[in-house]
Structure formats: structure tokens, C-alpha cells
Design an enzyme around this catalytic site. Structure first.
Site, short mmCIF file in Angstrom:
data_model
loop_
_atom_site.label_atom_id
_atom_site.label_comp_id
_atom_site.label_asym_id
_atom_site.label_seq_id
_atom_site.Cartn_x
_atom_site.Cartn_y
_atom_site.Cartn_z
N TYR A 139 -1.71 -0.51 10.93
CA TYR A 139 -1.84 -1.18 9.63
C TYR A 139 -0.65 -0.86 8.73
O TYR A 139 0.04 -1.76 8.23
CB TYR A 139 -3.15 -0.77 8.93
CG TYR A 139 -3.18 -1.09 7.45
CD1 TYR A 139 -3.14 -2.40 7.00
CD2 TYR A 139 -3.23 -0.07 6.49
CE1 TYR A 139 -3.15 -2.71 5.64
CE2 TYR A 139 -3.25 -0.36 5.13
CZ TYR A 139 -3.21 -1.68 4.71
OH TYR A 139 -3.21 -1.97 3.37
N LYS A 165 2.44 -3.25 7.28
CA LYS A 165 2.72 -3.44 5.85
C LYS A 165 4.14 -2.98 5.53
O LYS A 165 4.84 -3.62 4.73
CB LYS A 165 1.70 -2.65 4.99
CG LYS A 165 0.28 -3.19 5.00
CD LYS A 165 0.14 -4.59 4.40
CE LYS A 165 0.33 -4.64 2.90
NZ LYS A 165 0.01 -6.00 2.37
N THR A 172 0.82 -1.21 0.00
CA THR A 172 0.00 0.00 0.00
C THR A 172 0.86 1.27 0.00
O THR A 172 1.99 1.25 0.49
CB THR A 172 -0.89 0.00 1.26
OG1 THR A 172 -1.45 1.29 1.46
CG2 THR A 172 -0.09 -0.33 2.52
N ASP A 173 0.29 2.36 -0.48
CA ASP A 173 1.00 3.65 -0.43
C ASP A 173 1.05 4.20 1.00
O ASP A 173 1.78 5.14 1.28
CB ASP A 173 0.35 4.68 -1.37
CG ASP A 173 -1.10 5.02 -1.01
OD1 ASP A 173 -1.68 4.35 -0.14
OD2 ASP A 173 -1.65 5.96 -1.64
N GLU A 174 0.26 3.60 1.92
CA GLU A 174 0.21 4.14 3.29
C GLU A 174 1.53 3.99 4.02
O GLU A 174 1.76 4.64 5.03
CB GLU A 174 -0.96 3.51 4.06
CG GLU A 174 -2.27 3.73 3.34
CD GLU A 174 -3.52 3.37 4.13
OE1 GLU A 174 -3.47 3.38 5.37
OE2 GLU A 174 -4.55 3.08 3.49
P1 NAD Z 1 -9.33 -7.57 2.04
O1 NAD Z 1 -9.34 -7.30 3.51
O2 NAD Z 1 -10.56 -7.33 1.23
O3 NAD Z 1 -8.89 -9.08 1.76
C1 NAD Z 1 -7.88 -9.72 2.48
C2 NAD Z 1 -8.01 -11.22 2.23
O4 NAD Z 1 -6.97 -11.87 2.97
C3 NAD Z 1 -9.33 -11.80 2.74
O5 NAD Z 1 -9.88 -12.66 1.76
C4 NAD Z 1 -8.94 -12.57 3.99
O6 NAD Z 1 -9.76 -13.71 4.24
C5 NAD Z 1 -7.51 -12.99 3.66
N1 NAD Z 1 -6.71 -13.22 4.87
C6 NAD Z 1 -6.61 -12.42 5.96
N2 NAD Z 1 -5.81 -12.98 6.88
C7 NAD Z 1 -5.38 -14.16 6.34
C8 NAD Z 1 -4.52 -15.19 6.80
N3 NAD Z 1 -3.95 -15.13 8.02
N4 NAD Z 1 -4.26 -16.25 5.99
C9 NAD Z 1 -4.85 -16.32 4.76
N5 NAD Z 1 -5.69 -15.39 4.28
C10 NAD Z 1 -5.95 -14.32 5.06
O7 NAD Z 1 -8.10 -6.72 1.48
P2 NAD Z 1 -7.90 -6.00 0.07
O8 NAD Z 1 -8.43 -4.63 0.16
O9 NAD Z 1 -8.32 -6.90 -1.01
O10 NAD Z 1 -6.30 -5.88 0.07
C11 NAD Z 1 -5.48 -6.93 -0.45
C12 NAD Z 1 -4.03 -6.52 -0.33
O11 NAD Z 1 -3.80 -5.31 -1.06
C13 NAD Z 1 -3.58 -6.26 1.10
O12 NAD Z 1 -2.28 -6.77 1.25
C14 NAD Z 1 -3.58 -4.75 1.22
O13 NAD Z 1 -2.62 -4.30 2.15
C15 NAD Z 1 -3.22 -4.34 -0.20
N6 NAD Z 1 -3.75 -3.02 -0.63
C16 NAD Z 1 -5.07 -2.71 -0.49
C17 NAD Z 1 -5.55 -1.48 -0.95
C18 NAD Z 1 -7.00 -1.11 -0.85
O14 NAD Z 1 -7.37 0.03 -1.18
N7 NAD Z 1 -7.90 -2.00 -0.46
C19 NAD Z 1 -4.66 -0.57 -1.53
C20 NAD Z 1 -3.31 -0.92 -1.66
C21 NAD Z 1 -2.86 -2.16 -1.22
P1 TYD Z 2 -10.76 4.00 4.25
O1 TYD Z 2 -11.73 3.54 3.23
O2 TYD Z 2 -10.82 3.38 5.63
O3 TYD Z 2 -9.30 3.87 3.64
P2 TYD Z 2 -7.85 4.37 4.20
O4 TYD Z 2 -8.00 4.78 5.61
O5 TYD Z 2 -7.02 3.15 4.06
O6 TYD Z 2 -7.44 5.49 3.30
O7 TYD Z 2 -10.94 5.56 4.45
C1 TYD Z 2 -10.81 6.47 3.36
C2 TYD Z 2 -10.92 7.88 3.92
O8 TYD Z 2 -12.26 8.07 4.42
C3 TYD Z 2 -10.00 8.14 5.10
O9 TYD Z 2 -9.55 9.49 5.04
C4 TYD Z 2 -10.89 7.95 6.31
C5 TYD Z 2 -12.26 8.42 5.82
N1 TYD Z 2 -13.42 7.73 6.45
C6 TYD Z 2 -14.48 8.50 6.99
O10 TYD Z 2 -14.45 9.74 6.94
N2 TYD Z 2 -15.53 7.83 7.55
C7 TYD Z 2 -15.58 6.48 7.64
O11 TYD Z 2 -16.57 5.93 8.21
C8 TYD Z 2 -14.51 5.71 7.07
C9 TYD Z 2 -14.52 4.20 7.12
C10 TYD Z 2 -13.44 6.40 6.48
#
Ligand code: NAD
Ligand code: TYD
Length: 353
Positions: A159, A163, A134-136
């Protein structure tokens, strides 16, 4: 059909993982795709119902924190590649319970690195370990500037710290043991199948039910949004063409202040639900801020564009309309994932705000 390569995808039942699995299974009939997922609250096999019987696809339920199990899985399948997405992924949950993030995101990643190292036995030709991040990890930006691949790490939530730690470990295995790794760091994704704890699906679900929309702080926090299928395409490109040992930033050049994207979503939802214009905006409620809330994320994805030719495909209004329509057309999906323990999570998260 001869199997060209066998790829382990972890976390394939989650939001991004399910879009990636579908892309790989449909695009590469000669690959064998093994989806390993523990099916936590965020993992849902309904996300993959359309491809679950494909010949080149296998689902395995299991936990990346179980090192013996991971070693056995590598022995059984002889993986050529790993694309690692499994993680605890929600910042608010990491604030409430950091330990599960440390265990899954750090220990789980090291288990996979150890298994790859052990089974590939320094014979790395044709092998690849791709870590999705992630970019975070870069921390927060002021009013200007972008995260590049050279930006120093400065994670500020449990989080992002977990990561960042896993990213460092992946790179350490490259430098120390020569493991053939590649890493990508992506901005906020949106689209179908995202668990409704994240901003956009949560707000879509609340608008459906005429519930308040809890905006944290002043609502002027900025995120750089990317259509989830564009992320899956980028992962495909980086897995096949990325330079070993390198990092690629992925982003949509699509910065929005939260309140602006929320207004856009409200207007789209009024339209789709045929409610009077402005009615969803009335649900907006400013609530107590997230502790340590990062002010702004924005990605410079020019390395990925220039070197590997990837570009995002969708504009925000079109992507958000498609997203909102998907959740409205899949009310059963939303009802299923928001039954049971979801309500407890929701009450604990928002009751004192
Ligand atoms: P998500 O929470 O929707 O999915 C995570 C998946 O991992 C789930 O299916 C869960 O069952 C599985 N999981 C969790 N713990 C596990 C374990 N111990 N063993 C096996 N499986 C397990 O997450 P996502 O949003 O699809 O993100 C996927 C990846 O991409 C993550 O590594 C996250 O850090 C990264 N990422 C997400 C975003 C975003 O905006 N969602 C952006 C950048 C990077
Ligand atoms: P989120 O979807 O949790 O992603 P991330 O924190 O990983 O960027 O949140 C996106 C943005 O929205 C973040 O600035 C937090 C804000 N947010 C709210 O204002 N209300 C909410 O209930 C949630 C879940 C997020």
C-alpha cells in the site's frame, strides 16, 4: 448563480472523500463539485445521502484506471481543479493482493495526471491538481522523532509503496511539465463512515457483537490519530492556499499505542452500551502480527500550522466518543457494509491468526 470553478474529487464516496465532498458542497455554493467514484467495496453513496440533490453536486460512477473514460470526463466538465483521493487504502488487503493497489493507486493516478495535462494544455493559470496521500510513505519511526516534509521516503508495505510511487509521479509531472500540483501526507484518520476493516470501526463493530478484538503482535505499535473532519478542513485550506509544487504534512499531534487507544475505546463502549465496566476489554485477543508491520508513525504538522494556519479541532476522548456514538446510531450503515463479501474478507483475514 455563475459557476466559479469546477472541481473533480475522486474517491468521494469513501471515508475521507465523503467528508470532503460535504464540506465543499456546503461551503462553496458557487463551485461545481463532481464526485468520481468506482463504488468499490469501500465506496458507499449512503455516505452522501444528505447532499445528493444539491445543485452544485454531481456524482459520476467510473474507474480512474480507464484512461479513455477519464479523458472524456475532462472534456465534458472542463475541470479547473482535481482533488485526488480515490485509492485502494487498506494495508492488510495490499499484503493479500498487491496488484489492485498498483493498478488503482499508480496507473489510476497517472491517468488523471495525463488528462489534466492534456486538457489544460500548458495554460495553468487558475488550475490545480491536489494529490491526497499518507504518512506511511515515510516508513517507520523509532521511539522518538517525527516525519517532516523533508523525511526521505521509505515505504514498507505494498500500500505505502504504491502511494509513494504515485506521490513521486505527481511531483515528476510538476518538475517535468510544470503541472500545478500540491501534495499532502496525512496520518491515520478516524471518525464516522470508515469501512470496518480499519482498526477503530472494526473494533466498535466487534464489541457490538461481543466478538474478539484481534490485536496484532504486542499491541505497542503507535499511530498519530486525526479526526476525519479536521483532515477535510486541511484539504480545503491546502487546495486554496497551498504553494504550488509544495508538500504539506497533516497530523493531529495525537500519538497513541494501539493497546492504549483500544483500552480507551473499550471503556467508552462499555459506557455507551451500559455494560459492566471492563467487559469490552475482556474481548481483547492478541493475534499473529501483520507482516512488515510499521512500528510507529508520528507527524510534524508545523509547516501547515505556521504557513496556512490550520490546527486540529478535537481531543481524542471527545473524538472517539463521537465516533463510537455515530456507529451505534448508524447500525444500519454497519449492517449494510458488512453484509455480502465482507464476511469472506473477514474470515480470510482473521481465520489463521
Ligand atoms: P477509502 O478506501 O474509504 O475510499 C476510497 C474510495 O476510492 C472509495 O470510495 C472507492 O470506491 C474509491 N475507488 C477505489 N478505487 C477506485 C477506482 N479505481 N476508480 C475510482 N474510484 C475508486 O479510503 P480513505 O480512507 O477515504 O482514503 C482516501 C485517500 O486518503 C486515499 O488516497 C488514502 O491513501 C488517503 N489517506 C487515507 C488515510 C486514512 O487514515 N484513511 C490517511 C492518509 C491518507
Ligand atoms: P489500520 O487501521 O489498518 O491502519 P494502518 O495500518 O494504515 O495504520 O491499523 C491501525 C493499527 O492497528 C496498526 O498498527 C495495525 C493495528 N491493527 C490491529 O492490531 N488489529 C486489526 O485487526 C487491525 C485492522 C489493525
Amino acid at each position: 448563480m455563475a459557476v466559479q470553478q469546477t472541481i473533480l474529487v475522486t474517491g468521494g464516496a469513501g471515508f475521507i472523500g465523503s467528508h470532503l465532498i460535504r464540506l465543499l458542497v456546503n461551503k462553496y455554493p458557487n463551485y461545481k463539485i463532481v464526485n468520481l467514484d468506482a463504488l468499490t467495496y469501500a465506496g458507499n453513496l449512503e455516505n452522501l445521502a444528505d447532499i445528493e440533490n444539491a445543485d452544485n453536486y454531481t456524482f459520476v460512477k467510473g474507474d480512474i484506471t480507464d484512461s479513455d473514460f477519464i479523458q472524456e470526463l475532462f472534456t465534458l466538465h472542463q475541470f479547473d481543479g482535481v482533488i485526488h483521493l480515490a485509492a485502494e487504502s487498506h494495508v492488510d488487503r495490499s499484503i493479500a493482493n498487491p496488484m489492485s493497489f498498483i493498478v488503482t493507486n499508480i496507473v489510476g493516478t497517472v491517468n488523471l495526471l495525463n488528462a489534466a495535462r492534456h486538457h489544460w494544455k500548458d495554460q495553468y493559470e487558475g488550475k490545480r491538481f491536489y494529490h491526497v496521500s499518507t504518512d506511511e510513505v515515510y516508513g517507520t519511526l523509532g521511539e522518538t522523532g517525527l516525519f517532516t516534509e523533508e523525511t526521505s521516503y521509505d515505504p514498507r508495505s505494498p500500500y505505502s509503496a504504491s502511494k509513494a510511487s504515485s506521490d513521486h509521479l505527481v511531483r515528476a509531472y510538476h518538475h517535468t511539465y510544470g503541472l500545478p500540483v500540491v501534495v499532502s501526507n496525512c496520518s491515520n484518520n478516524y471518525g464516522p463512515n470508515q469501512f470496518p476493516e480499519k482498526l477503530l470501526p472494526l473494533f466498535i463493530n466487534n464489541i457490538r457483537h461481543n466478538k474478539p478484538l484481534p490485536v496484532y503482535g504486542d499491541g505497542k505499535y503507535t499511530r498519530d490519530w486525526l479526526w476525519v473532519k479536521d483532515h477535510a478542513e486541511a484539504i480545503d485550506v491546502i487546495y486554496h492556499k497551498g504553494k504550488l509544487g509544495d508538500t504539506y504534512n497533516i497530523g493531529g499531534h495525537n500519538e497513541w499505542k494501539n493497546i492504549d487507544i483500544i483500552h480507551l475505546l473499550c471503556d467508552i463502549m462499555d459506557n455507551l452500551l451500559e455494560r459492566p465496566k471492563g467487559s469490552s476489554r475482556e474481548l481483547i485477543t492478541y493475534v499473529k502480527d501483520r507482516p512488515g508491520h510499521d512500528r510507529r508513525y508520528a507527524i510534524d504538522a508545523s509547516k501547515l500550522q505556521d504557513e496556512l494556519g490550520w490546527v486540529p479541532s478535537l481531543q481524542m476522548e471527545e473524538g472517539l466518543t463521537k465516533t463510537a456514538k455515530w456507529y451505534l446510531d448508524h447500525a444500519n450503515w454497519l449492517e449494510n457494509v458488512t453484509s455480502g463479501t465482507y464476511q469472506k474478507y473477514y474470515d480470510a483475514q482473521y481465520v489463521d491468526r
